[in-house]
Design a protein around this motif. Structure first.
Motif, short mmCIF file in Angstrom:
data_model
loop_
_atom_site.label_atom_id
_atom_site.label_comp_id
_atom_site.label_asym_id
_atom_site.label_seq_id
_atom_site.Cartn_x
_atom_site.Cartn_y
_atom_site.Cartn_z
N LYS A 222 0.83 -1.20 0.00
CA LYS A 222 0.00 0.00 0.00
C LYS A 222 0.87 1.26 0.00
CE LYS A 222 -1.56 1.37 3.87
NZ LYS A 222 -2.23 1.38 5.18
N LEU A 254 -7.21 -0.34 -1.49
CA LEU A 254 -7.86 0.19 -0.29
C LEU A 254 -9.25 -0.37 -0.06
CD1 LEU A 254 -6.82 3.95 -0.54
CD2 LEU A 254 -5.68 2.09 0.67
N GLN A 257 -11.04 -1.38 3.58
CA GLN A 257 -10.24 -0.91 4.71
C GLN A 257 -11.05 0.10 5.53
OE1 GLN A 257 -7.07 -2.29 5.33
NE2 GLN A 257 -7.90 -3.62 3.74
N ILE A 262 -7.89 4.39 5.08
CA ILE A 262 -8.04 4.92 3.72
C ILE A 262 -7.61 6.38 3.65
CG2 ILE A 262 -9.71 5.49 1.93
CD1 ILE A 262 -11.27 2.97 2.76
#
Length: 496
Positions: A222, A254, A257, A262
């Motif tokens: 991420k 994302l 989440q 986020i």
């Protein structure tokens, strides 16, 4: 429009950079189209990519004397992927960047086949690369078909031989691409190739417990999702790549989440895109996209994401593209929505209930905060709302079955102006067991304070009258309350 071979190949094989060194005397693109039918040849169009769309930027008339079309202007065009587009919407992509005075020759109707460039080393270099890549790709497709046939015939020896040959071609294509990038560092295609590289996620450090290794790798992926993407190279906005990458980050990386995860993930990437004077195109879309997406999201709690980002970047003065009126609209919308985010306490309001109204006494009103139970469900509804007619019996059934074991109370706030008709509706549909409030009158404008724009609108409050969820359907309330109670009040007696 029909996709050109040039564009499809570039994306297939894996479609930082200094600022383009544009010529000071504008741009000129001279185009010849062989075998172009007379019925179509009067005009030719110059198009370009921007974010998720394609646009026409210029139109050129056919010059019978030179048998060509000329696009020209006094101001250089920003670097990116552009298109030659015929009257019947056939098109071919090309690079338009450092070389702003070029000639292109294409053959109709297959514009890419046999395309030629003059005074454009960038396009010529990519053409040479693409020719070899096309040959490799065709060979790979042939081997894949043979491999599938060998597997179907259970010929393991042949399948392994074909697998090895495919791996050799894959490595060759990768090496060729790396060589192109090294030999053409300022070519737009080099930036595209690099941007399309997948993130190389390492194994979790030995200090990370096995149970947390997958989570560690997700966090790495991420945080490094754009590490091969030059967020300061605005030429990439004028390709399909930025939109695809940002959209994938939103929908895949994302997905599912928490709002906090986020919003901070977006903030990290937005700051990575803050380059130079803070007025880059990628920086702009990196802000605009999540604010727009989460304003439209129907997932409970995700309004906190756009509020956080809009407050920081629009109200904070970074949204250089936004007019004063747009910023002011954001300010007003945030002032309305922020108090209603999960975890916040909305404004208390009072309305008369059915028993008081039926007696003609409108002085002793009831507060939506008046219940001593662990949870309060506030439902704004109307007898004329079709969805309400379906939802309210479901809520009432749940209330009668679970009000004690889940320890919740319902305040049904009806927005109808016809009070006698509302009372009659409650009586006829046996909705008198919970607290029915006459929403025609109130001590404040709850439509504004609670952002009521549709019915039914539902809020669930805890004992401290903080919002714990909203816009929830009745079939999900039981599981939600049990999970919330266990997570946030683990020392209290279980509800069931």
């Amino acid at each position: 429009m029909k996709k050109s071979v040039f564009a499809c190949l570039a994306l297939l094989i894996g479609l930082s950079i200094a600022s383009p060194l544009w010529s000071a005397d504008g741009f000129e693109i001279k185009v010849k189209v062989k075998d172009y039918p007379d019925s179509l040849k009067s005009e030719l169009y110059l198009g370009y990519y921007n974010w998720s769309s394609q646009y026409i930027s210029d139109t050129a008339r056919y010059d019978a004397r030179t048998k060509s079309y000329i696009f020209k202007g006094d101001t250089p065009k920003p670097g990116g992927m552009y298109m030659i587009i015929t009257s019947d919407k056939q098109y071919v992509d090309f690079i338009f960047d450092h070389d702003q005075h070029i000639e292109i020759e294409v053959n109709y109707p297959n514009l890419f086949e046999g395309i030629k460039f003059r005074n454009s080393p960038e396009n010529e270099a990519y053409q040479n690369f693409a020719a070899g890549a096309t040959k490799d790709y065709r060979e790979m497709r042939k081997l894949q078909e043979e491999f599938q046939a060998a597997e179907s015939a259970q010929d393991k020896g042949k399948a392994e031989e074909l697998r090895a040959r495919m791996e050799d071609i894959r490595k060759k294509m990768e090496t060729d691409r790396e060589d192109f990038m090294q030999n053409n560092p300022k070519n737009l295609m080099s930036a595209i190739f690099k941007a399309q590289k997948e993130v190389d996620v390492p194994q979790a450090p030995e200090s990370v417990p096995d149970s947390l290794a997958v989570n560690w790798q997700y966090e790495y992926y991420k945080n490094h999702y754009f590490e091969n993407f030059d967020l300061c190279d605005d030429r990439l906005i004028r390709t399909p790549l930025v939109y695809q990458r940002i959209k994938s980050f939103h929908e895949k990386v994302l997905n599912m989440q928490s709002p906090d995860t986020i919003k901070y993930a977006w903030e990290r990437q937005i700051e990575n895109a803050r380059c130079g004077d803070g007025k880059g195109e990628i920086f702009k879309y990196m802000i605009w996209f999540p604010v727009d997406a989460y304003q439209r999201s129907e997932i409970i709690g995700q309004d906190a994401i756009w509020v956080y980002l809009a407050k920081k970047y629009y109200l904070g003065g970074d949204a250089y593209w936004a007019s004063k009126s747009i910023v002011e609209n954001f300010r007003k919308r945030i002032e309305r929505v922020e108090p209603l985010l999960i975890g916040n306490k909305p404004l208390e309001f009072y309305c008369p209930d059915t028993s008081i109204v039926s007696k003609g006494d409108n002085h002793d009103w009831v507060s939506v905060f008046s219940s001593p139970k662990r949870y309060s469900v506030i439902i704004f509804w109307s007898t004329t709302c079709g969805h309400c007619r379906t939802a309210m019996p479901q809520w009432h059934k749940l209330y009668m079955e679970k009000k004690d074991v889940l320890d919740f109370e319902v305040f049904a706030v009806c927005k109808d102006f016809d009070v006698p008709a509302w009372i009659k509706y409650i009586q006829e549909h046996d909705l008198g067991d919970w607290i029915n409030l006459n929403g025609k009158e109130s001590n404040l404008d709850y439509n504004d304070a609670w952002d009521i724009t549709t019915t039914p609108t539902v809020y669930v409050l805890d004992r401290e009258k903080r919002i714990v969820t909203k816009k929830i359907d009745p079939q999900y309330l039981r599981d939600f309350i049990l999970n919330w109670q266990e997570t946030h009040y683990p020392n209290e007696k279980p509800l069931e």
